[in-house]
Design an enzyme around this catalytic site. Structure first.
Site, PDB file in Angstrom:
ATOM      1  N   THR A  49      -4.254   8.785 -13.037  1.00  0.00           N
ATOM      2  CA  THR A  49      -3.028   8.113 -12.575  1.00  0.00           C
ATOM      3  C   THR A  49      -2.520   8.778 -11.296  1.00  0.00           C
ATOM      4  O   THR A  49      -2.002   8.115 -10.391  1.00  0.00           O
ATOM      5  CB  THR A  49      -1.942   8.195 -13.671  1.00  0.00           C
ATOM      6  OG1 THR A  49      -2.552   7.939 -14.923  1.00  0.00           O
ATOM      7  CG2 THR A  49      -0.812   7.230 -13.426  1.00  0.00           C
ATOM      8  N   TRP A  73      -1.666   0.148 -12.836  1.00  0.00           N
ATOM      9  CA  TRP A  73      -2.850  -0.557 -13.334  1.00  0.00           C
ATOM     10  C   TRP A  73      -3.125  -1.840 -12.577  1.00  0.00           C
ATOM     11  O   TRP A  73      -4.203  -2.406 -12.682  1.00  0.00           O
ATOM     12  CB  TRP A  73      -2.737  -0.821 -14.848  1.00  0.00           C
ATOM     13  CG  TRP A  73      -1.502  -1.579 -15.254  1.00  0.00           C
ATOM     14  CD1 TRP A  73      -1.304  -2.911 -15.203  1.00  0.00           C
ATOM     15  CD2 TRP A  73      -0.291  -1.002 -15.772  1.00  0.00           C
ATOM     16  NE1 TRP A  73      -0.047  -3.214 -15.655  1.00  0.00           N
ATOM     17  CE2 TRP A  73       0.596  -2.072 -16.022  1.00  0.00           C
ATOM     18  CE3 TRP A  73       0.120   0.307 -16.049  1.00  0.00           C
ATOM     19  CZ2 TRP A  73       1.887  -1.872 -16.529  1.00  0.00           C
ATOM     20  CZ3 TRP A  73       1.396   0.501 -16.554  1.00  0.00           C
ATOM     21  CH2 TRP A  73       2.261  -0.581 -16.791  1.00  0.00           C
ATOM     22  N   HIS A 101     -13.525   4.735 -16.276  1.00  0.00           N
ATOM     23  CA  HIS A 101     -13.860   5.930 -17.066  1.00  0.00           C
ATOM     24  C   HIS A 101     -15.331   5.906 -17.493  1.00  0.00           C
ATOM     25  O   HIS A 101     -15.757   6.735 -18.294  1.00  0.00           O
ATOM     26  CB  HIS A 101     -13.007   5.975 -18.345  1.00  0.00           C
ATOM     27  CG  HIS A 101     -11.554   6.290 -18.130  1.00  0.00           C
ATOM     28  ND1 HIS A 101     -11.106   7.251 -17.254  1.00  0.00           N
ATOM     29  CD2 HIS A 101     -10.437   5.794 -18.733  1.00  0.00           C
ATOM     30  CE1 HIS A 101      -9.785   7.305 -17.312  1.00  0.00           C
ATOM     31  NE2 HIS A 101      -9.355   6.439 -18.188  1.00  0.00           N
ATOM     32  N   ARG A 123     -11.103  17.791 -14.403  1.00  0.00           N
ATOM     33  CA  ARG A 123     -10.045  18.744 -14.771  1.00  0.00           C
ATOM     34  C   ARG A 123     -10.616  19.713 -15.800  1.00  0.00           C
ATOM     35  O   ARG A 123     -11.531  19.333 -16.560  1.00  0.00           O
ATOM     36  CB  ARG A 123      -8.875  17.954 -15.376  1.00  0.00           C
ATOM     37  CG  ARG A 123      -7.646  18.764 -15.734  1.00  0.00           C
ATOM     38  CD  ARG A 123      -6.590  17.863 -16.387  1.00  0.00           C
ATOM     39  NE  ARG A 123      -5.324  18.553 -16.531  1.00  0.00           N
ATOM     40  CZ  ARG A 123      -4.250  18.047 -17.149  1.00  0.00           C
ATOM     41  NH1 ARG A 123      -4.301  16.827 -17.675  1.00  0.00           N
ATOM     42  NH2 ARG A 123      -3.133  18.742 -17.236  1.00  0.00           N
ATOM     43  N   PHE A 223       4.873  15.407  -9.492  1.00  0.00           N
ATOM     44  CA  PHE A 223       4.990  15.114 -10.926  1.00  0.00           C
ATOM     45  C   PHE A 223       6.356  14.493 -11.223  1.00  0.00           C
ATOM     46  O   PHE A 223       6.458  13.468 -11.904  1.00  0.00           O
ATOM     47  CB  PHE A 223       4.773  16.404 -11.730  1.00  0.00           C
ATOM     48  CG  PHE A 223       4.838  16.194 -13.215  1.00  0.00           C
ATOM     49  CD1 PHE A 223       3.770  15.652 -13.912  1.00  0.00           C
ATOM     50  CD2 PHE A 223       5.976  16.538 -13.935  1.00  0.00           C
ATOM     51  CE1 PHE A 223       3.822  15.446 -15.286  1.00  0.00           C
ATOM     52  CE2 PHE A 223       6.038  16.338 -15.309  1.00  0.00           C
ATOM     53  CZ  PHE A 223       4.960  15.790 -15.982  1.00  0.00           C
ATOM     54  N   ARG A 251       3.363  14.116 -19.283  1.00  0.00           N
ATOM     55  CA  ARG A 251       3.825  15.019 -20.327  1.00  0.00           C
ATOM     56  C   ARG A 251       4.292  16.343 -19.733  1.00  0.00           C
ATOM     57  O   ARG A 251       5.473  16.659 -19.752  1.00  0.00           O
ATOM     58  CB  ARG A 251       2.658  15.222 -21.313  1.00  0.00           C
ATOM     59  CG  ARG A 251       2.965  15.933 -22.605  1.00  0.00           C
ATOM     60  CD  ARG A 251       1.677  16.084 -23.397  1.00  0.00           C
ATOM     61  NE  ARG A 251       0.663  16.818 -22.652  1.00  0.00           N
ATOM     62  CZ  ARG A 251       0.480  18.130 -22.692  1.00  0.00           C
ATOM     63  NH1 ARG A 251       1.213  18.878 -23.480  1.00  0.00           N
ATOM     64  NH2 ARG A 251      -0.457  18.705 -21.961  1.00  0.00           N
TER      65      ARG A 251
END
Ligand code: PPS
Length: 299
Positions: A49, A73, A101, A123, A223, A251
């Protein structure tokens, strides 16, 4: 189409039936990429994202309008989702930005037929598994997460939805140098030097930005700014699908949050599996800020 409990098995990998059908997965493999396409490839929870946001801002030369008015999206739709064709049609970005993905062994042949530019985002898998675990708790289209240890086992065995992290990263990064249109960018690089990463990406995309345009991108890609933006924070998704009372899509956004979930024992177990599964891979990973590693080593 809710299909929250449906799992689609495709070439031995499970995908959430809420987002995928056998037809949509098969169509992804036959997709006629255009030479101008930009393709974000990632294992879930690796910074997808964030990259969608960065590429939107590069495409808009730092102008926030699209990133604040069109959901991520639609800006950069997922190739394998069943509503892909409809969203691609509606996407305002030129050149087109497509997200996936899919592992390389499935998507490689379709990509080879074009000069589409691929950006592979990875990551630290320890942070990936922690982020994915928390996401399973809020996303009603995934099976129950179970205990963290059970979840971690399934991640290491490669039996969870979207398949094996190890196969994914090895499959795609083994193409560096073979596919001359593949750039590997890590979540950690984006964290350590966002302006530098944006400059690198914009040069790779042959759309170099001026300094003030880079600054504007950085602001919209932070963020906190993405967490406050309904077009990137997934709050447009209804509670029956994403239970926002159980967590946030954006998160923590940190490097090294795995340390809050892994016990010493789990960490050793992870490192052992990682070592054996990555034996045939010579990627060098930088998963911590260098000065922090040195500081810890000095202690
Ligand atoms: S998905 O479901 O595959 O699309 O998820 P993905 O976008 O790949 O990964 C979600 C994690 O990326 C974090 N994120 C960010 N971190 C730092 N800065 C920015 N701007 C940012 N945007 C997204 C997001 O918070 C998820 O990580 P965790 O560790 O769960 O916070």
């Amino acid at each position: 189409m809710a299909r929250l409990d449906v799992i689609e098995r495709f070439h031995g990998i499970s995908f959430p039936g809420h987002l995928h059908t056998q037809d949509s997965l098969q169509s992804a493999l036959n997709f006629p990429f255009q030479d101008t396409d930009i393709v974000i490839v990632s294992y879930p929870k690796s910074g997808t994202t964030w990259m969608q946001q960065i590429l939107t801002l590069i495409s808009s030369r730092g102008d926030p309008h699209l990133s604040q008015t069109v959901p991520n999206w639609t800006r950069a739709p997922w190739l394998e989702h069943y509503y892909f064709a409809m969203l691609l049609e509606a996407s305002p970005l030129t050149p087109r930005v497509i997200t996936t993905h899919m592992p390389h062994h499935l998507l490689g042949p379709a990509l080879q037929r074009s000069k589409a530019k691929v950006i592979y985002v990875s990551r630290n898998p320890k942070d990936v598994v922690v982020s994915f675990y928390h996401f399973h708790k809020m996303a009603n289209f995934f099976p129950e997460a179970g205990s963290f240890q059970e979840f971690l086992n399934s991640f290491l065995e490669g039996t969870m939805q979207y398949g094996s992290w190890f196969d994914h990263i090895k499959g795609w990064t083994s193409q560096t140098g073979i596919m001359n249109n593949l750039l590997h960018v890590t979540y950690e690089q984006m964290t350590m030097d966002l302006p530098g990463t944006i400059k690198k990406l914009s040069s790779y995309l042959q759309s170099p930005l001026l300094d003030h345009e880079v600054d504007n991108c950085v602001k919209q890609c932070s963020f906190s700014s993405m967490k406050d933006n309904n077009m990137s924070n997934y709050t447009l998704i209804t509670e029956d699908i994403l239970d926002h009372s159980k967590g946030s899509f954006l998160r923590k956004g940190k490097v090294g949050d795995w340390k809050n979930m892994f016990t010493e024992e789990l960490n050793q177990y992870f490192d052992g599996v990682f070592k054996s599964k990555m034996e045939d891979c010579n990627l060098e990973f930088v998963w911590e800020e260098k000065h922090k590693v040195e500081t810890q080593a000095d202690e």
